[in-house]
Scaffold this motif. Structure first.
Motif, PDB file in Angstrom:
ATOM      1  N   TRP A 258       0.852  -1.172   0.000  1.00  0.00           N
ATOM      2  CA  TRP A 258       0.000   0.000   0.000  1.00  0.00           C
ATOM      3  C   TRP A 258       0.893   1.229   0.000  1.00  0.00           C
ATOM      4  O   TRP A 258       2.064   1.184   0.394  1.00  0.00           O
ATOM      5  CB  TRP A 258      -0.963   0.023   1.194  1.00  0.00           C
ATOM      6  N   GLN A 259       0.333   2.297  -0.478  1.00  0.00           N
ATOM      7  CA  GLN A 259       1.052   3.564  -0.530  1.00  0.00           C
ATOM      8  C   GLN A 259       0.179   4.641   0.116  1.00  0.00           C
ATOM      9  O   GLN A 259      -1.032   4.632  -0.045  1.00  0.00           O
ATOM     10  CB  GLN A 259       1.380   3.951  -1.963  1.00  0.00           C
ATOM     11  N   ILE A 260       0.817   5.547   0.828  1.00  0.00           N
ATOM     12  CA  ILE A 260       0.117   6.601   1.555  1.00  0.00           C
ATOM     13  C   ILE A 260       0.645   7.953   1.110  1.00  0.00           C
ATOM     14  O   ILE A 260       1.861   8.152   1.049  1.00  0.00           O
ATOM     15  CB  ILE A 260       0.311   6.455   3.079  1.00  0.00           C
ATOM     16  N   SER A 261      -0.263   8.866   0.813  1.00  0.00           N
ATOM     17  CA  SER A 261       0.108  10.240   0.484  1.00  0.00           C
ATOM     18  C   SER A 261      -0.736  11.193   1.313  1.00  0.00           C
ATOM     19  O   SER A 261      -1.816  10.838   1.792  1.00  0.00           O
ATOM     20  CB  SER A 261      -0.133  10.537  -0.995  1.00  0.00           C
TER      21      SER A 261
ATOM     22  N   THR B 189      -3.709   3.801  -0.982  1.00  0.00           N
ATOM     23  CA  THR B 189      -4.144   2.853  -2.009  1.00  0.00           C
ATOM     24  C   THR B 189      -3.509   1.495  -1.757  1.00  0.00           C
ATOM     25  O   THR B 189      -2.370   1.408  -1.292  1.00  0.00           O
ATOM     26  CB  THR B 189      -3.761   3.319  -3.424  1.00  0.00           C
ATOM     27  N   THR B 190      -4.277   0.457  -2.035  1.00  0.00           N
ATOM     28  CA  THR B 190      -3.787  -0.915  -1.975  1.00  0.00           C
ATOM     29  C   THR B 190      -4.014  -1.527  -3.352  1.00  0.00           C
ATOM     30  O   THR B 190      -5.089  -2.054  -3.642  1.00  0.00           O
ATOM     31  CB  THR B 190      -4.523  -1.737  -0.900  1.00  0.00           C
ATOM     32  N   PRO B 191      -3.048  -1.413  -4.241  1.00  0.00           N
ATOM     33  CA  PRO B 191      -3.242  -1.923  -5.596  1.00  0.00           C
ATOM     34  C   PRO B 191      -3.331  -3.448  -5.631  1.00  0.00           C
ATOM     35  O   PRO B 191      -2.548  -4.150  -4.997  1.00  0.00           O
ATOM     36  CB  PRO B 191      -1.993  -1.438  -6.339  1.00  0.00           C
ATOM     37  N   VAL B 192      -4.331  -3.936  -6.373  1.00  0.00           N
ATOM     38  CA  VAL B 192      -4.485  -5.376  -6.634  1.00  0.00           C
ATOM     39  C   VAL B 192      -4.650  -5.506  -8.146  1.00  0.00           C
ATOM     40  O   VAL B 192      -5.773  -5.481  -8.666  1.00  0.00           O
ATOM     41  CB  VAL B 192      -5.701  -5.962  -5.892  1.00  0.00           C
TER      42      VAL B 192
END
Length: 450
Positions: free
Chosen positions: A30-33, A43-46
């Motif tokens: 996941w990425q945090i901005s 976001t948690t890309p799948v």
């Protein structure tokens, strides 16, 4: 350990990435901005998913309300579906998502409100637009407020008409007393009746601000795509500090045992105790303790109360953790003639865990059950988005999945016993009964006995 990195960009304050795919066998990152106005985006890309789940979390729930406006957060949740400046009625909001094959809903808890939808991944821009439109541009028309007032009151009445649900409400009051953490999330018929448009506008102005909001998206979408769209939809909002709820007082109600008689066949029983706050170091031990005690048909309560003694059809335990306090509870459905015996058996099972540690085998099975159930609960894009958003809003971070699994597997029988000794004490219980009878004084005496 997962690799962490911080990237600076000219448009956004920070991007935090936790890349679990750099660890063998793991595939979730996941990425945090943080936008310049303070709104956080995770976001948690799948990449293989066919869906995208969009969730907006706001850091206000029923414990952030005043007595006069108890239930406002939940009522507001209803109102954001009732029309915006661009989609002026509830039908247009629903059709925008459902017409794309998606679903939408919301929920309110003690500490937060969440608005969510789930759509095919190629409809992500639409999904983000709809939830941002609801969050920022709701009409709050007086006509709709008055119409929805009856709906919310019917929801409260429905809870009262369901003995198990009402027993839970009474148990919360008995456990925390007259303070916001013990008040009902939906409020009362009277508080809902008295709310006016100024209350809603004030609620939004106070709590629906960027630094008190998290946008969480999971599914077949990139962080860059979500971040770019978030800036377009939320970036021009002005921030201001949102008030924190008053600290909870670690106390029971004056009446720790409440019995409400109804002409029904079964007693709906709840027994509760004060437990752990959200980030208590013993939270992993609590997961294992609760699993041993009351999760599933192999739990101690199920085997002793139902299988061996036949006192109840349903029995189990659960735990909820809030920012500064927590609760653990046991629920059961029993006949009136078995009420006192069942209460005694439940009490004895709790104290048995404090008296001696579980076996290594029982502890191992509970660890495996808990971690396996935790993993399975994260299979959907909705579950991933919900976990990331709530955790970031409530704690300011997202605990890596493998850290949770590892720390749960590290719990020992001695840890379980030590926590049981910390939690289970004579007189340290509240109780609520909704059913054909029950003697509150006798039940109080049972719970007070060591």
């Amino acid at each position: 350990m997962p690799v962490g990195e911080t990237l600076e960009t000219p448009c956004y304050t920070q991007i935090h990435r936790f890349d679990l795919r750099k660890e063998p066998g793991l595939a979730i990152e996941w990425q945090i901005s943080r936008l310049d106005n303070g709104l956080r985006v995770v976001t948690t890309p799948v990449p293989t998913a066919q869906s995208a789940s969009v969730n907006v979390f706001v850091g206000v729930g029923s414990r952030g309300e005043e007595r006069r406006t108890n239930g406002l957060s939940h009522y507001m949740e209803h109102m954001l579906f009732k029309g915006t400046t661009r989609r002026p009625d509830a039908i247009q909001i629903a059709e925008a998502i459902e017409g794309a094959g998606g679903v939408l809903n919301a929920y309110t808890s003690k500490e937060l409100t969440c608005y969510w939808n789930q759509v095919p991944f190629d409809k992500l821009p639409l999904a983000m637009d709809v939830v941002a439109d609801m969050y920022r541009h709701s009409l709050l028309a007086q006509e709709e407020i008055d119409r929805e007032r009856t709906v919310v009151q019917q929801e409260i009445r429905r809870s009262f008409d369901q003995p198990g649900a009402w027993a839970s409400e009474l148990l919360a009051r008995a456990t925390f007393g007259d303070q916001p953490i013990g008040w009902p999330i939906a409020g009362s018929i009277e508080t809902v009746e008295a709310m006016n448009r100024d209350d809603f506008e004030g609620h939004i102005a106070t709590h629906y601000v960027p630094s008190n909001t998290v946008l969480s998206v999971a599914g077949n979408a990139t962080h860059e795509e979500v971040l770019r769209r978030a800036e377009e939809l939320f970036g021009d909002m002005e921030d201001r500090p949102a008030p924190a709820p008053a600290p909870a007082v670690d106390q029971f109600a004056v009446d720790q045992v409440v019995v409400e008689k109804r002409e029904i066949a079964q007693c709906n029983v709840g027994i509760a105790l004060h437990a752990l706050r959200r980030k208590d170091p013993d939270r992993y031990a609590l997961t294992v303790l609760n699993t041993i005690l009351g999760r599933g048909m192999s739990s101690r309560l199920f085997k002793e109360v139902r299988e061996r003694r036949g006192l109840a059809y349903s029995v189990g335990s659960g735990a909820s953790r809030f920012n500064d306090i927590g609760v653990m509870s046991v629920t059961a459905g029993v006949t009136l003639e078995h009420l006192e015996e069942a209460t005694t058996v439940i009490r004895d099972e709790l104290f048995k865990m404090a008296a001696e540690p579980p076996s290594e085998e029982e502890t191992m099975k509970a660890r495996d059950f808990a971690t396996g159930n935790f993993r399975l609960g994260l299979e959907s894009t909705m579950a991933l988005a919900q976990r990331a958003g709530e955790s970031l809003l409530m704690t300011g971070e997202i605990e890596p999945i493998e850290d949770v699994v590892g720390k749960t597997h590290a719990v020992t029988p001695a840890d379980v016993q030590r926590l049981a000794q910390r939690l289970f004490k004579p007189g340290g219980f509240s109780m609520a009964v909704v059913g054909p009878g029950g003697d509150a004084d006798r039940l109080r005496g049972i719970l007070a006995a060591g």
